[in-house]
Write a protein that holds these residues in place. Structure first.
Motif, PDB file in Angstrom:
ATOM      1  N   THR A 153       0.848  -1.184   0.000  1.00 21.65           N
ATOM      2  CA  THR A 153       0.000   0.000   0.000  1.00 21.65           C
ATOM      3  C   THR A 153       0.885   1.235   0.000  1.00 21.65           C
ATOM      4  O   THR A 153       2.077   1.164   0.318  1.00 21.65           O
ATOM      5  CB  THR A 153      -0.950   0.023   1.208  1.00 21.65           C
ATOM      6  OG1 THR A 153      -1.946   1.048   1.019  1.00 21.65           O
ATOM      7  CG2 THR A 153      -0.213   0.314   2.512  1.00 21.65           C
ATOM      8  N   TRP A 154       0.301   2.378  -0.338  1.00 21.49           N
ATOM      9  CA  TRP A 154       1.040   3.630  -0.363  1.00 21.49           C
ATOM     10  C   TRP A 154       1.285   4.105   1.064  1.00 21.49           C
ATOM     11  O   TRP A 154       0.393   4.049   1.908  1.00 21.49           O
ATOM     12  CB  TRP A 154       0.251   4.687  -1.126  1.00 21.49           C
ATOM     13  CG  TRP A 154      -0.132   4.241  -2.500  1.00 21.49           C
ATOM     14  CD1 TRP A 154       0.640   4.256  -3.627  1.00 21.49           C
ATOM     15  CD2 TRP A 154      -1.396   3.694  -2.890  1.00 21.49           C
ATOM     16  NE1 TRP A 154      -0.052   3.754  -4.701  1.00 21.49           N
ATOM     17  CE2 TRP A 154      -1.305   3.401  -4.287  1.00 21.49           C
ATOM     18  CE3 TRP A 154      -2.591   3.404  -2.232  1.00 21.49           C
ATOM     19  CZ2 TRP A 154      -2.358   2.848  -5.006  1.00 21.49           C
ATOM     20  CZ3 TRP A 154      -3.649   2.855  -2.937  1.00 21.49           C
ATOM     21  CH2 TRP A 154      -3.527   2.590  -4.303  1.00 21.49           C
ATOM     22  N   GLU A 155       2.472   4.588   1.314  1.00 29.98           N
ATOM     23  CA  GLU A 155       2.799   5.144   2.626  1.00 29.98           C
ATOM     24  C   GLU A 155       2.880   6.662   2.497  1.00 29.98           C
ATOM     25  O   GLU A 155       3.732   7.176   1.772  1.00 29.98           O
ATOM     26  CB  GLU A 155       4.127   4.583   3.133  1.00 29.98           C
ATOM     27  CG  GLU A 155       4.574   5.168   4.464  1.00 29.98           C
ATOM     28  CD  GLU A 155       3.488   5.080   5.533  1.00 29.98           C
ATOM     29  OE1 GLU A 155       3.010   6.144   5.982  1.00 29.98           O
ATOM     30  OE2 GLU A 155       3.109   3.951   5.890  1.00 29.98           O
ATOM     31  N   PRO A 156       1.971   7.381   3.172  1.00 30.84           N
ATOM     32  CA  PRO A 156       1.942   8.839   3.012  1.00 30.84           C
ATOM     33  C   PRO A 156       3.142   9.563   3.611  1.00 30.84           C
ATOM     34  O   PRO A 156       3.438  10.689   3.230  1.00 30.84           O
ATOM     35  CB  PRO A 156       0.642   9.244   3.720  1.00 30.84           C
ATOM     36  CG  PRO A 156       0.378   8.156   4.704  1.00 30.84           C
ATOM     37  CD  PRO A 156       0.879   6.897   4.052  1.00 30.84           C
ATOM     38  N   ASP A 157       3.816   8.922   4.559  1.00 32.13           N
ATOM     39  CA  ASP A 157       4.969   9.541   5.209  1.00 32.13           C
ATOM     40  C   ASP A 157       6.206   8.707   4.884  1.00 32.13           C
ATOM     41  O   ASP A 157       6.436   7.647   5.472  1.00 32.13           O
ATOM     42  CB  ASP A 157       4.740   9.607   6.723  1.00 32.13           C
ATOM     43  CG  ASP A 157       5.896  10.279   7.462  1.00 32.13           C
ATOM     44  OD1 ASP A 157       6.932  10.560   6.822  1.00 32.13           O
ATOM     45  OD2 ASP A 157       5.771  10.489   8.683  1.00 32.13           O
ATOM     46  N   GLY A 158       7.006   9.178   3.953  1.00 28.87           N
ATOM     47  CA  GLY A 158       8.163   8.429   3.504  1.00 28.87           C
ATOM     48  C   GLY A 158       9.256   8.274   4.530  1.00 28.87           C
ATOM     49  O   GLY A 158      10.190   7.494   4.338  1.00 28.87           O
ATOM     50  N   GLY A 159       9.160   8.994   5.643  1.00 24.76           N
ATOM     51  CA  GLY A 159      10.170   8.870   6.684  1.00 24.76           C
ATOM     52  C   GLY A 159       9.709   8.040   7.869  1.00 24.76           C
ATOM     53  O   GLY A 159      10.442   7.901   8.848  1.00 24.76           O
ATOM     54  N   ARG A 160       8.521   7.484   7.764  1.00 25.51           N
ATOM     55  CA  ARG A 160       7.944   6.740   8.884  1.00 25.51           C
ATOM     56  C   ARG A 160       8.756   5.475   9.179  1.00 25.51           C
ATOM     57  O   ARG A 160       9.196   4.765   8.264  1.00 25.51           O
ATOM     58  CB  ARG A 160       6.494   6.376   8.577  1.00 25.51           C
ATOM     59  CG  ARG A 160       5.714   5.824   9.770  1.00 25.51           C
ATOM     60  CD  ARG A 160       4.331   5.341   9.334  1.00 25.51           C
ATOM     61  NE  ARG A 160       3.519   6.426   8.823  1.00 25.51           N
ATOM     62  CZ  ARG A 160       2.728   7.186   9.573  1.00 25.51           C
ATOM     63  NH1 ARG A 160       2.678   6.979  10.878  1.00 25.51           N
ATOM     64  NH2 ARG A 160       2.001   8.142   9.025  1.00 25.51           N
ATOM     65  N   GLU A 161       8.932   5.180  10.463  1.00 22.89           N
ATOM     66  CA  GLU A 161       9.673   3.977  10.839  1.00 22.89           C
ATOM     67  C   GLU A 161       8.777   2.747  10.832  1.00 22.89           C
ATOM     68  O   GLU A 161       9.214   1.653  10.451  1.00 22.89           O
ATOM     69  CB  GLU A 161      10.282   4.154  12.231  1.00 22.89           C
ATOM     70  CG  GLU A 161      11.138   2.974  12.660  1.00 22.89           C
ATOM     71  CD  GLU A 161      11.723   3.141  14.043  1.00 22.89           C
ATOM     72  OE1 GLU A 161      12.749   2.524  14.314  1.00 22.89           O
ATOM     73  OE2 GLU A 161      11.135   3.903  14.853  1.00 22.89           O
ATOM     74  N   HIS A 162       7.517   2.899  11.256  1.00 25.85           N
ATOM     75  CA  HIS A 162       6.566   1.801  11.276  1.00 25.85           C
ATOM     76  C   HIS A 162       5.406   2.136  10.352  1.00 25.85           C
ATOM     77  O   HIS A 162       4.865   3.235  10.381  1.00 25.85           O
ATOM     78  CB  HIS A 162       6.042   1.544  12.691  1.00 25.85           C
ATOM     79  CG  HIS A 162       7.076   0.974  13.603  1.00 25.85           C
ATOM     80  ND1 HIS A 162       6.943   0.959  14.968  1.00 25.85           N
ATOM     81  CD2 HIS A 162       8.264   0.375  13.342  1.00 25.85           C
ATOM     82  CE1 HIS A 162       8.003   0.391  15.515  1.00 25.85           C
ATOM     83  NE2 HIS A 162       8.821   0.030  14.544  1.00 25.85           N
ATOM     84  N   MET A 163       4.999   1.170   9.535  1.00 27.53           N
ATOM     85  CA  MET A 163       3.956   1.398   8.537  1.00 27.53           C
ATOM     86  C   MET A 163       2.662   1.877   9.198  1.00 27.53           C
ATOM     87  O   MET A 163       2.340   1.501  10.328  1.00 27.53           O
ATOM     88  CB  MET A 163       3.693   0.114   7.758  1.00 27.53           C
ATOM     89  CG  MET A 163       3.271  -1.062   8.614  1.00 27.53           C
ATOM     90  SD  MET A 163       3.180  -2.561   7.639  1.00 27.53           S
ATOM     91  CE  MET A 163       2.580  -3.726   8.864  1.00 27.53           C
TER      92      MET A 163
END
Length: 497
Positions: A347-357
């Motif tokens: 799925t798309w991740e809106p926050d490219g810097g996120r550590e946990h999906m």
């Protein structure tokens, strides 16, 4: 206003006593159905509803009777005109803890199944239902159990959920439901099986020992789907390096699925990953600061190559790749995360810097189909009505779950299932693995099976099957069909008939 004469004065009523809540009763609904399996029409009886779970209360050595503690929702299917002496019965449940039995019920085992589609061909709302000609009902009667706080199951007035939201209370309550059903339906001489998925496998293994020891109820087999019998193999906690090794083959499989191993066959990739996870990586992790610079560099390069992650990332996390971090990191450069339950999903991740999906697509993409289909099916076809919400997954149950019986040690039923197999050498065990299952890694389950405390001659009682799918492996249609055949074969063999 006219005066009121004494004769006209309203009669004074005595104050009403406090009303005592009505004693709960079973509310089972029975319906008749048919299904065609291999050109043969099978007639079966379905029963859906809640049965009251009671517990004997003893105070100061005196019995105060059996008090209602919970109302537990069951769905059962029994083949008409079958001989109960030879007809197997399988009790099925999912895990969580906090999950209803909807997944095994509507995804794999039951006579009707949800149409959800798969990763590349999801069915859009409002979804649908279809007959399941691969149903295990062709070979075994089925009883699906929703533990307390899941499905329509609830603690009764005066009952406390904490009595059921823990390892011991859960085993005892589900075990009592099984005993009641077997007794009420005169099935003590039937071949009996437990089918569990995820935490449900830990429950099933614990129940095998509990039912033997408490009731003398011996089983023919355990069907363990996406198995976890020792939570220590899955918990990424400080000081526990075991899962960091045992998850590497799963990481390699998911990386392969997403094209990060080129045209190498999956079997070759898994062989390399398993070898590294079994030998080199445990040694490397155990060395700590004693590891040489060269050995560390070689280990980083190998682990990065197997998992599809960069050497820089593997080095930064000190060769310890936590699973949710992996799902978030693997396809970060594509703006995607992969599923935990099934690494094929993205799925798309809106926050490219996120550590946990932020979302597990392997749940969110299919849960709507299961919810819609069951809520329709239970009313329109099984004839059961209840205004309570059907709790597919009850998050509060998971959060409140007690493992107090295991204080200071790993939550494990290895001793329980080993003891059950030693006491009942006829007990057969089937274990189903999904290569892309990031919740209960297949190599971790293999590790646990290898550590069962049983004599060598009982190891032939363990049957295994591997599938190119995830945690709920039956979402993958070719796997669903093959898995149904494998389970049918196992049940027939283990029934000793």
């Amino acid at each position: 206003m006219a005066d009121t004469t004494p004769e006209e004065a309203p009669e004074k009523k005595a104050p009403e006593a406090t009303e005592i809540p009505a004693e709960p009763t079973d509310d089972i609904v029975t319906t008749q159905h048919t299904i065609t399996v291999k050109r043969k029409k099978l007639a079966y009886t379905a029963k859906a509803g809640r049965i009251v779970l009671r517990k004997e209360i003893v105070k100061d050595g005196k019995s105060e009777g059996h008090k209602a503690k919970a109302e537990v929702f069951l769905t059962s299917y029994t083949l008409d005109d079958a001989d109960p002496g030879t007809r197997p019965v399988t009790f099925a449940f999912n895990g969580g803890p906090g999950s209803s039995s909807i997944w095994l019920h509507m995804g794999l085992l039951g006579p009707r199944r949800v149409l959800s589609g798969d990763v590349d061909d999801l069915v859009p709302p409002p979804y649908g239902l279809a007959d399941n000609p691969e149903t295990l009902l062709a070979h075994s009667d089925l009883v699906f159990i929703d533990p307390v706080s899941t499905g329509y199951s609830r603690a009764s007035d005066g009952g406390e959920t904490k009595d059921f939201h823990g390892f011991k209370g859960d085993i005892e309550s589900v075990g009592e439901i099984i005993r009641l059903w077997v007794s009420r339906h005169q099935r003590w001489l039937s071949p009996k099986f437990l089918a569990g998925e995820s935490y449900g496998t830990l429950r099933a293994a614990g129940l095998a020992a509990h039912l033997q020891e408490r009731h003398g109820l011996y089983l023919n087999g355990l069907l363990l789907i996406s198995s976890v019998l020792d939570l220590g193999t899955l918990r990424f906690t400080e000081g526990n390096d075991l899962p960091y090794s045992l998850y590497v083959p799963t990481y390699a499989a998911i990386a392969h699925y997403h094209g990060l191993h080129g045209d190498r066959p999956l079997d070759d990739v898994l062989a390399d990953a398993e070898d590294f996870a079994a030998k080199d990586l445990p040694y490397v992790l155990s060395r700590g600061a004693r590891l040489s610079t060269q050995d560390r560099a070689e280990a980083v390069a190998t682990l990065a190559s197997l998992t599809g992650l960069s050497e820089s990332y593997v080095d930064r996390v000190n060769l310890r790749i936590e699973h949710v971090r992996f799902f978030t990191e693997l396809l970060r450069d594509r703006g995607l995360t992969v599923g935990r339950m099934d690494g094929r999903f993205t799925t798309w991740e809106p926050d490219g810097g996120r550590e946990h999906m932020s979302d597990d697509p392997s749940i969110s993409r299919v849960i709507g189909a299961y919810a819609a289909s069951f809520n329709h099916y239970v009313r329109a076809e099984l004839g059961y009505e209840n205004d309570l919400p059907y709790e597919l997954i009850h998050e509060d149950t998971f959060k409140a779950w007690s493992y107090s019986d295991f204080e200071g040690r790993s939550v494990s039923v290895v001793d329980s299932v080993s003891a059950a197999m030693r006491a009942n050498p006829h007990l057969q065990v089937h274990v189903a693995f999904g290569h892309y299952d990031g919740a209960t890694a297949y190599f971790a389950a293999e590790h646990v099976l290898a550590h069962l405390q049983i004599p060598e001659e009982l190891r032939d009682n363990i049957d295994t099957a591997y599938y190119p799918a995830g945690h709920m492996m039956y979402v993958h249609e070719p796997t669903r069909v093959q898995q149904a055949k494998d389970l049918a074969k196992f049940v027939k063999k283990a029934s000793n008939r």
